[in-house]
Structures are given as C-alpha cells and as structure tokens.
Design a protein around this motif. Sequence first.
Motif, PDB file in Angstrom:
ATOM      1  N   TRP A  45       0.853  -1.172   0.000  1.00 33.02           N
ATOM      2  CA  TRP A  45       0.000   0.000   0.000  1.00 33.02           C
ATOM      3  C   TRP A  45       0.894   1.227   0.000  1.00 33.02           C
ATOM      4  N   ASP A  46       0.293   2.349  -0.306  1.00 31.30           N
ATOM      5  CA  ASP A  46       1.014   3.620  -0.291  1.00 31.30           C
ATOM      6  C   ASP A  46       0.782   4.315   1.042  1.00 31.30           C
ATOM      7  N   GLY A  47       1.771   5.048   1.479  1.00 30.42           N
ATOM      8  CA  GLY A  47       1.616   5.848   2.687  1.00 30.42           C
ATOM      9  C   GLY A  47       1.756   5.044   3.964  1.00 30.42           C
ATOM     10  N   GLU A  48       1.262   5.653   5.018  1.00 32.13           N
ATOM     11  CA  GLU A  48       1.382   5.099   6.365  1.00 32.13           C
ATOM     12  C   GLU A  48      -0.005   4.841   6.933  1.00 32.13           C
ATOM     13  N   ARG A  49      -0.157   3.737   7.646  1.00 34.84           N
ATOM     14  CA  ARG A  49      -1.413   3.417   8.327  1.00 34.84           C
ATOM     15  C   ARG A  49      -1.191   3.518   9.827  1.00 34.84           C
ATOM     16  N   HIS A  50      -2.256   3.898  10.551  1.00 36.56           N
ATOM     17  CA  HIS A  50      -2.121   4.155  11.990  1.00 36.56           C
ATOM     18  C   HIS A  50      -3.231   3.467  12.784  1.00 36.56           C
TER      19      HIS A  50
ATOM     20  N   ASP B 225      -7.006   5.291  24.897  1.00 37.34           N
ATOM     21  CA  ASP B 225      -6.256   6.147  25.819  1.00 37.34           C
ATOM     22  C   ASP B 225      -4.989   6.732  25.197  1.00 37.34           C
ATOM     23  N   ARG B 226      -4.654   6.305  24.000  1.00 34.13           N
ATOM     24  CA  ARG B 226      -3.486   6.773  23.237  1.00 34.13           C
ATOM     25  C   ARG B 226      -2.147   6.421  23.887  1.00 34.13           C
ATOM     26  N   ASP B 227      -2.136   5.434  24.779  1.00 29.04           N
ATOM     27  CA  ASP B 227      -0.866   5.068  25.406  1.00 29.04           C
ATOM     28  C   ASP B 227      -0.075   4.056  24.580  1.00 29.04           C
ATOM     29  N   LEU B 228      -0.732   3.399  23.623  1.00 28.14           N
ATOM     30  CA  LEU B 228      -0.062   2.522  22.673  1.00 28.14           C
ATOM     31  C   LEU B 228      -0.530   2.904  21.276  1.00 28.14           C
ATOM     32  N   ALA B 229       0.427   3.149  20.385  1.00 26.95           N
ATOM     33  CA  ALA B 229       0.104   3.470  18.996  1.00 26.95           C
ATOM     34  C   ALA B 229       0.992   2.624  18.088  1.00 26.95           C
ATOM     35  N   VAL B 230       0.458   2.300  16.913  1.00 22.35           N
ATOM     36  CA  VAL B 230       1.208   1.543  15.914  1.00 22.35           C
ATOM     37  C   VAL B 230       1.044   2.245  14.576  1.00 22.35           C
ATOM     38  N   SER B 231       2.147   2.442  13.879  1.00 24.97           N
ATOM     39  CA  SER B 231       2.085   2.917  12.503  1.00 24.97           C
ATOM     40  C   SER B 231       2.748   1.861  11.630  1.00 24.97           C
ATOM     41  N   ALA B 232       2.227   1.721  10.411  1.00 27.47           N
ATOM     42  CA  ALA B 232       2.717   0.681   9.505  1.00 27.47           C
ATOM     43  C   ALA B 232       3.043   1.276   8.150  1.00 27.47           C
ATOM     44  N   ILE B 233       4.197   0.868   7.611  1.00 24.10           N
ATOM     45  CA  ILE B 233       4.564   1.234   6.255  1.00 24.10           C
ATOM     46  C   ILE B 233       4.966  -0.035   5.511  1.00 24.10           C
ATOM     47  N   PHE B 234       4.857   0.027   4.194  1.00 24.39           N
ATOM     48  CA  PHE B 234       5.228  -1.107   3.352  1.00 24.39           C
ATOM     49  C   PHE B 234       6.463  -0.717   2.560  1.00 24.39           C
TER      50      PHE B 234
ATOM     51  N   GLY C  21       6.979  -2.423   8.062  1.00 28.69           N
ATOM     52  CA  GLY C  21       7.603  -1.817   9.230  1.00 28.69           C
ATOM     53  C   GLY C  21       6.524  -1.377  10.191  1.00 28.69           C
ATOM     54  N   LEU C  22       6.521  -1.955  11.375  1.00 23.05           N
ATOM     55  CA  LEU C  22       5.574  -1.580  12.422  1.00 23.05           C
ATOM     56  C   LEU C  22       6.323  -0.766  13.471  1.00 23.05           C
ATOM     57  N   THR C  23       5.943   0.490  13.621  1.00 26.58           N
ATOM     58  CA  THR C  23       6.542   1.329  14.656  1.00 26.58           C
ATOM     59  C   THR C  23       5.594   1.350  15.844  1.00 26.58           C
ATOM     60  N   TRP C  24       6.055   0.777  16.942  1.00 27.17           N
ATOM     61  CA  TRP C  24       5.292   0.647  18.184  1.00 27.17           C
ATOM     62  C   TRP C  24       5.700   1.804  19.087  1.00 27.17           C
ATOM     63  N   THR C  25       4.739   2.613  19.514  1.00 31.35           N
ATOM     64  CA  THR C  25       5.034   3.770  20.350  1.00 31.35           C
ATOM     65  C   THR C  25       4.262   3.681  21.658  1.00 31.35           C
ATOM     66  N   LEU C  26       4.990   3.784  22.754  1.00 28.62           N
ATOM     67  CA  LEU C  26       4.386   3.878  24.087  1.00 28.62           C
ATOM     68  C   LEU C  26       4.402   5.344  24.488  1.00 28.62           C
ATOM     69  N   ARG C  27       3.260   5.816  24.994  1.00 26.55           N
ATOM     70  CA  ARG C  27       3.136   7.217  25.391  1.00 26.55           C
ATOM     71  C   ARG C  27       2.210   7.295  26.609  1.00 26.55           C
ATOM     72  N   PRO C  28       2.677   6.847  27.771  1.00 21.52           N
ATOM     73  CA  PRO C  28       1.808   6.885  28.949  1.00 21.52           C
ATOM     74  C   PRO C  28       1.653   8.302  29.485  1.00 21.52           C
ATOM     75  N   TRP C  29       0.664   8.481  30.280  1.00 21.54           N
ATOM     76  CA  TRP C  29       0.428   9.754  30.971  1.00 21.54           C
ATOM     77  C   TRP C  29       0.409  10.914  29.981  1.00 21.54           C
TER      78      TRP C  29
ATOM     79  N   VAL D 229       9.919   1.737  18.923  1.00 22.43           N
ATOM     80  CA  VAL D 229      10.798   0.816  18.203  1.00 22.43           C
ATOM     81  C   VAL D 229      10.082   0.432  16.912  1.00 22.43           C
ATOM     82  N   THR D 230      10.860   0.074  15.908  1.00 19.39           N
ATOM     83  CA  THR D 230      10.281  -0.389  14.648  1.00 19.39           C
ATOM     84  C   THR D 230      10.716  -1.818  14.408  1.00 19.39           C
ATOM     85  N   THR D 231       9.734  -2.677  14.185  1.00 22.85           N
ATOM     86  CA  THR D 231       9.988  -4.069  13.851  1.00 22.85           C
ATOM     87  C   THR D 231       9.603  -4.286  12.396  1.00 22.85           C
TER      88      THR D 231
END
Length: 151
Positions: free
Chosen positions: A80-85, A90-99, A106-114, A125-127
């Motif tokens: 696919w084109d672009g980035e998916r989210h 609560d927005r404390d865990l987010a994932v973005s995906a690119i092809f 590429g899955l970018t896992w973001t923790l953002r507590p509080w 981190v990106t896996t």
Amino acid sequence: MTSSDVGTGDEAGVTIRCQDNPSVGMRFGDRFSFDEDSVHYGVELQAPGLSARVNEVVAWIWDRDLVPFLEELAADYRGWDGERHWQTNDRDLAVSAIFRSGGHVGLTWTLRPWTKAAGGWSASVTTWLEAGEQMASLATDVRRFLAGEPG
C-alpha cells in the motif's frame, strides 16, 4: 518474527522481534481483566540502549481493536502507499505501519503513557516483518493473547 510465549497467567504473551535486527522488539504480556468490557495488558519495548514498559494498556470491547488492524495489514500483503495508523482509546499505545519493497512491513510501536501529565514520556521501536505470513501469524497470536486463549 513473532512468537507466542507458552504458559499461563503472567507468563503468557506475544513477542515480536525485528527480522532485520533481533535485538529490537516488543512484547505483550501480563494480561488481566476486571470485567467483560476490557482487557488490560503490559507492553515492553526493547532495543540496544532502550527498555521501556507500560504496565496497563487497556483494550475495550467497543473500541477499534488492534487485531483487525493487523489483519488488514496481512490481507494487503502486496503493499500500500503511505502510512497506516492505529492507537488505543487512551493513546498510550500506537502503531504505525509502512510497506517497503520486497514485501516487508515496518511496524513502529510507540508507548506514550500519561499523555496529559507533565513530564510524560514516549518511546518507539520499529519491527520489520514479512508482509504475508508473518503479519497473519502476528494477528493470530495477538488475537489469542487478548482473548486469553492458549498459544
């Protein structure tokens, strides 16, 4: 690469390692639930020089779940084109995906507590996984984990 940790209770979890660098990864673990409306779990991020953890991410049954997001990525294994989210309510865990070419996601896992507190932090981190089978396996493993089913 993903793996379901065999075990019960606090031992059960899902670990995702980057196929490009296995020292980079994330883990779902410590699943518990107070009621039928939600599942609580911990998320850990690991990379050289980085270790971050949120003890209580909440998945609500009425919320757009992570599993359908991962299943959509697996179904679009041709890219696919672009980035998916995706993010928790609560927005404390987010994932973005690119092809990227070669059939990798590429899955970018973001923790953002509080998120509303002063002095909050975030870590990412990106896996990288194969677009087809590894993404489908990840979706299945996460579904089982969130449902409390044995791996």
